[in-house]
Each structure stands twice: as structure tokens, then as C-alpha cells.
Design an enzyme around this catalytic site. Structure first.
Site, mmCIF file in Angstrom:
data_model
loop_
_atom_site.group_PDB
_atom_site.id
_atom_site.type_symbol
_atom_site.label_atom_id
_atom_site.label_comp_id
_atom_site.label_asym_id
_atom_site.label_seq_id
_atom_site.Cartn_x
_atom_site.Cartn_y
_atom_site.Cartn_z
ATOM 1 N N CYS A 161 -6.052 1.696 4.472
ATOM 2 C CA CYS A 161 -4.551 2.151 4.371
ATOM 3 C C CYS A 161 -3.864 2.662 5.668
ATOM 4 C CB CYS A 161 -4.545 3.021 3.212
ATOM 5 S SG CYS A 161 -5.069 2.674 1.596
ATOM 6 N N ARG A 191 -0.809 1.015 1.352
ATOM 7 C CA ARG A 191 -2.190 0.437 0.655
ATOM 8 C C ARG A 191 -2.410 -0.943 0.918
ATOM 9 N NH1 ARG A 191 -4.084 0.474 -5.520
ATOM 10 N NH2 ARG A 191 -6.246 0.603 -5.175
#
Length: 607
Positions: free
Chosen positions: A2, A50
């Protein structure tokens, strides 16, 4: 993996600065294209992008538990062990993602929790009641983390570019930063962000920000310990740790592949992964990279004794993988130098960066996660400088033995103390090397070499791997960076590590029954570079562009005559600028990347 970022400010209302939050989030988009999340109050903002790998449905961030909010970038490889310990203490879990484990581990053990984690990570936990921030980075430094404290603002991020979105953080580089670029680059001192206002959280450290003050603690370091194992015991121990690390890193809820160069390290990973896949009735996919017409122009050298292409097919057939060979166009590799420099945020590793960027973009078309063999050379003594006795005890970085070529491309009155800066960086690294009282001169030097490689050469490759893969939205894991393996290798006697006088001798011995003989005992060859004159012609044009742009201050720093001379006589550079492969074409590419970096970031210089 991420992208994370955060701002704590006592001077601006972050709820009224949505454009700033959006801008920072957008700089992290390639690190996390699948989802985004934010936590915003008047004085705090936590930002998350993400790339969904584990528990795709339920792993959204920022994640809250009680008074704590976390933004997390990484993969935990002992999730079940930590989770079970927490369950036994009464904790319950709503997801099977590692983020929740890290968050609840912090709730139970506070800053001591980071010591329980085996993985690659950078994460922040914000205490909503105490208004404090805990920021941590993995032991080896696989995942990046930068921060800045200016005026009444504290900010952190996965990327330098994200921090430069904040007006108070200026893109100013002073003499220290320029010494990093010209005297050490593409390496850099751990802890520096090149820009004056930006620092790097070092590997194996955590940071606490409270009441406007920063405190930083080291939670792990290598220490010398006795190792009295026999060769057979060491081979068995090595086999166990490597295999265990690889198998732990095969866990993924999205498609996974491996990089396969035909060398020892990637072949070990691919063999273990393929066996595991076969147990589950699946077939592993593998990927390699090459360049158009490289067979025609390849030149054997001490550092690159043979071509990967001679071995890749042998290994792919041996493990019965679905193999893909990505062949890069040399002009594309040169054109991607700009994208690579912009992605890195500082001048980079020339075509070693740009080629990996293009390679990862191709792999990403079908896969989200890959395993790669980086870092075995640093911990098992794979590089020539571990074995060439004529340079082993030289008083400087073995991969950059002289600053003369670096100084030669600079104006004569520029960075006059550059040589001293490089020497000081080297000496500082050696000041805290753990040794045994029984270590002799040679044993101490091999420990020093281990730390030099771990803190410098390996960090350069890890940054390259993280940035170029994540810029492609591809997660690349590095099993040889498991800290248990690093600790073990640090204390392995050299005569065992370099068994039979071979680079990575014990690693070869440990896996000789798992691999074809030709692979297990193949002489080390580094990441492939292009030998095609097309690439050289391209970088000459790009370097000329950098020299001739009078709007850019780079031309005032360089000795143009020397740079043009290198273009006309590339063989005049006899020693690599850095590492094994960075010679004239790569130096010209590096100059161009410095130029792109200056222009893209509107860099100002204070010297």
C-alpha cells in the site's frame, strides 16, 4: 502492499484542506490503486491507498480499534503466530488480514509489539486520546518511510513526492544532499531524504511524535554470536530458514508468480514455490527479463561472466513452470529513465531502475504479487568484492572504490569536500559493528563487509525494487530479507559461508540436491543490463539535453568537457561508477536522471 501518509498540525485545520489531502493521496495511487481511505480531524489526517492482496473484502484502512487508528503498508509473515497469541489473551478478530493483527498487537504491547513482527512493513498508529503517533519500519528496510518536521507540522509518507505536496516542506537541497547524489549515489546514507526538510525513518527503528517532539528508538540490530556448526549442520540450517521464509511469503489471495533469472537465488525461490504449487494442483508462473539483440552485443566480464538466457530455460523446464520472457526495447529502456527517476523521488540506478520498471509493468498485466531473489548476495557473500583479496581491506566502499571519476565530471570548484564526505560516510558505518573478542582481523573485516553491504548496497537495491514494482502496482516480496536469515548469516563463519572458496558456497551446498548441477554451481551473474549500442546512443542524446538546458542549474555543476569526452570514448571509464555494471552508459543515464529530478521537483539549491 500500500501507500500511507499522514499529517499532524497545530497550525492548519486539515478538515478545510481537502485539496491537499487529495493531492497527497493521488501521489500514492500507483502504490494502492484498489481502494483509498482517510481519517481526518482538524489537526490530524491519515491517508491510505490499498493494493489488495490479503482479505480483499475486509482489509480496508484506516482501521480502528478503540482509541487507535492504523495505516499500514506491508506484509506480515508470522500473522498466525501473533494472532494466536493475541487470541489467547482474549482478543477477537473480524478479518484475516495482517493489518488487524498489527493494530491489536500494538494495543496489547505498545511499542514493544514491533519486535514480535516478522515481515516487511512501514506503519503508523495514531492515539486519538493522547494525540500521539507511533511510526515503525521493518528491520531490514524493505518498505520505505519518510518524514518531515517543519514549523508546526509533522508529516510522514511512503514517498518523498507525497511530502513535497505540503507547502511548508520545501524542495531545497544543500551541500549535504549534493554530496549524497554525486559522491555516494545511487546509494544514500540511511536516514537522509536528500532534501533538507525530509528525513528517512531508518530500518529497525520506530518514531514517536508527541507534543511537537520526535523521539526515535532502534528496536533491533545485528549482534555477534558464536556459531560452532559443522558444514552439514549449517547447510541444513540454511535450507530450513530459506525454505521457511519462501513458503511463508507464498500466501496471497491474488495471483502470484516468481522472477526467474536462471541464477542461484531466483532458482531456489522458484523451485520451492513450484513444489508448493504442485502440492495444491497448480502450476507456477515465472518471469525473466532481457533486451533486444542482447545475445549479439553481450560482452563477458569479471562482473558478468555469462548470460542469464543460457540458464533460464533449463530451470523453467526443470520446475515445469509457465515461463514468460519479457524482452525490452532499448529505446524504451532509455525513455523510461525519466519515469523511473520521478517514481524514485531522487536520482536513481539508471537503466537498472528503468528496465525493472518496464519489466514490472509487463508482469502486472497478469499478476499482483511476485517473489524475487534480491539480497542473497549481500548476506551470503555473493559479490566479487567479498572475494578479491586485493580490495577486501581497502579503506572505502568496495563497490565505489574511488571518487576520482565522480569528481572528474564536476566543475573543479564544486563540492571540494566531496571525497571527505564519502570517506566519513564509510567510517561512520564501521563505528558500530558488533564483533566477538575472539574475532581476528579477517573475521572482523568480513563482519564489516556484511554491515557495509546491508546498510548501503542492499538498501539501494531494496529501494529500487520497492519503488519500481509499486509504481507498477505490483507487490514484490524478497524472502532472503527475512531477519532470522540475516541474523544467522551474520554469524556464520566465512569458511562455511564461502564453502569451497565459492561465492554463496553454503547456499549452493544447501540446495544442490534441489536444483540442476548447472544452476546450483553456476558462477554468479548480476541483474542483466543492456549491451546494445542503441541504448548508448539514446543516453548520449539525453545527457546532451541535460547539459544544454540553460534553465537547469545542473549544467553549472558539471564539467561538460569531461562528460562529452565520455560520450566519445566510453571505454575510458575502466572502473564502474557504482556496483558491478554502472559504467559510461549508466553514468550518462544517471546525469540525465539528476536533470529530470531537478526539473520535475523544481529543486532549489542552497550551497
Amino acid at each position: 502492499m500500500c501507500g500511507i501518509a499522514g499529517i499532524l498540525s497545530s497550525s492548519i485545520d486539515l478538515r478545510e484542506n481537502k485539496p491537499l489531502i487529495e493531492n497527497i493521496s493521488s501521489t500514492l495511487k500507483m502504490r494502492g490503486p484498489d481502494a483509498k481511505g482517510e481519517y481526518i480531524t482538524h489537526d490530524t489526517a491519515l491517508i491510505h491507498r490499498r493494493l489488495s492482496v490479503i482479505d480483499v473484502e475486509n482489509g480496508k484502512q484506516p482501521m480502528r480499534f478503540g482509541k487507535y487508528i492504523i495505516v499500514y503498508n506491508g506484509e506480515l509473515y508470522n500473522t498466525e503466530e501473533v494472532k494466536n497469541e493475541l487470541i489467547s489473551s482474549g482478543y477477537k478478530f473480524d478479518t484475516h488480514c495482517d493489518t488487524e493483527v498489527v493494530l491489536k498487537a500494538f494495543d496489547k504491547w505498545q511499542e514493544e509489539s514491533v519486535k514480535k513482527l516478522n515481515g516487511i512493513f512501514a506503519y503508523a498508529v495514531y492515539d486519538e486520546k493522547e494525540k500521539t503517533l507511533f511510526l515503525a519500519r521493518d528491520r531490514i528496510g524493505v518498505k520505505p518511510c519518510y518524514y518531515s518536521k517543519v514549523k508546526n507540522i509533522f508529516a510522514f509518507a511512503s514517498r518523498i513526492k507525497s511530502l513535497l505536496c505540503i507547502d511548508e516542506i520545501k524542495p531545497v537541497v544543500d551541500e549535504k544532499g549534493l554530496n549524497e547524489i554525486f559522491m555516494l549515489g545511487p546509494a544514500k546514507t540511511i536516514g537522509t531524504g536528500i532534501f533538507r526538510d525530509i528525513d528517512e525513518l531508518p530500518p529497525a527503528h520506530y518514531l514517536i511524535y508527541k507534543d511537537g517532539k520526535i523521539s526515535i528508538e532502534q528496536y533491533w540490530k545485528l549482534t555477534a554470536q558464536e556459531n560452532n556448526e559443522t558444514v552439514s549442520e549449517a547447510a541444513e540450517h540454511t535450507h530450513f530458514l530459506v525454505k521457511d521464509s519462501i513458503e511463508r511469503q507464498l500466501i496471497s489471495d491474488v495471483p502470484l508468480a516468481t522472477f526467474l533469472s536462471g541464477g542461484l537465488d531466483s532458482s531456489i525461490i522458484s523451485k520451492i514455490a513450484a513444489d508448493k504449487y504442485k502440492e495444491n494442483g497448480k502450476k507456477l508462473s515465472t518471469y525473466s527479463v532481457d533486451y533486444i539483440d542482447n545475445d549479439i552485443y553481450f560482452k563477458k566480464s569479471l562482473f558478468q561472466p555469462n548470460k542469464d538466457s543460457d540458464y533460464i530455460g533449463l530451470m523453467a523446464d526443470f520446475i515445469d513452470s509457465e515461463h514468460h520472457n519479457v524482452v525490452l526495447d532499448n529505446s524504451d529502456v532509455a525513455a523510461a529513465l525519466a519515469d523511473a527517476a520521478i517514481a524514485r523521488g531522487i536520482p536513481g540506478f539508471a537503466d537498472v531502475d528503468s528496465s525493472l520498471l518496464l519489466f514490472c509493468k509487463e508482469v502486472k498485466k497478469d499478476f499482483t504479487v511476485c517473489l524475487s531473489g534480491e539480497c542473497a548476495d549481500e548476506i551470503f557473500g555473493g559479490y566479487p568484492w567479498y572475494h578479491r583479496k586485493e580490495i577486501l581491506f581497502e579503506d572505502g566502499f568496495p563497490w565505489s572504490r574511488s571518487v576520482d571519476v565522480r569528481k572528474s565530471i564536476l566543475r573543479s570548484d564544486f563540492l571540494k569536500n566531496g571525497a571527505d564526505y564519502a570517506k566519513s560516510a564509510y567510517k561512520n558505518t564501521l563505528s558500530d559493528v558488533s564483533c566477538l573478542d575472539s574475532d581476528g582481523k579477517f573475521e572482523k573485516r568480513m563482519r564489516e563487509m556484511f554491515i557495509l553491504n546491508l546498510n548501503w548496497f542492499m538498501q539501494t537495491l531494496l529501494m529500487r525494487k520497492d519503488v519500481m514494482s509499486m509504481e507498477s502496482s505490483l507487490e514484490v516480496r524478497v524472502p532472503f530479507c527475512d531477519y532470522r536469515l540475516v541474523e544467522y548469516a551474520y554469524n556464520m563463519p566465512w569458511n562455511i559461508k564461502a564453502l569451497d572458496g565459492r561465492e554463496k558456497g553454503i547456499l549452493r551446498k544447501a540446495f544442490e540436491n534441489d536444483l540442476p548441477y548447472e544452476i546450483a554451481w553456476r558462477k554468479k551473474s548480476p541483474y542483466p543490463k543492456t549491451h546494445n549500442p542503441v541504448y548508448f546512443d539514446c543516453v548520449c542524446r539525453l545527457a546532451k539535453q541535460a547539459l544544454e538546458d540553460t534553465s537547469c542549474p545542473l549544467g553549472e555543476m558539471l564539467n561538460a568537457n569531461v562528460v562529452y569526452s565520455l560520450m566519445e570514448n566510453p571505454e575510458s571509464m575502466t572502473e564502474p561508477w557504482y556496483g558491478q555494471l554502472m559504467k559510461t552508459p549508466q553514468v550518462l543515464a544517471y546525469i540525465y536522471q539528476i536533470y529530470v529530478w531537478i526539473k520535475n521537483n523544481n529543486v532549489e539549491f542552497d550551497i
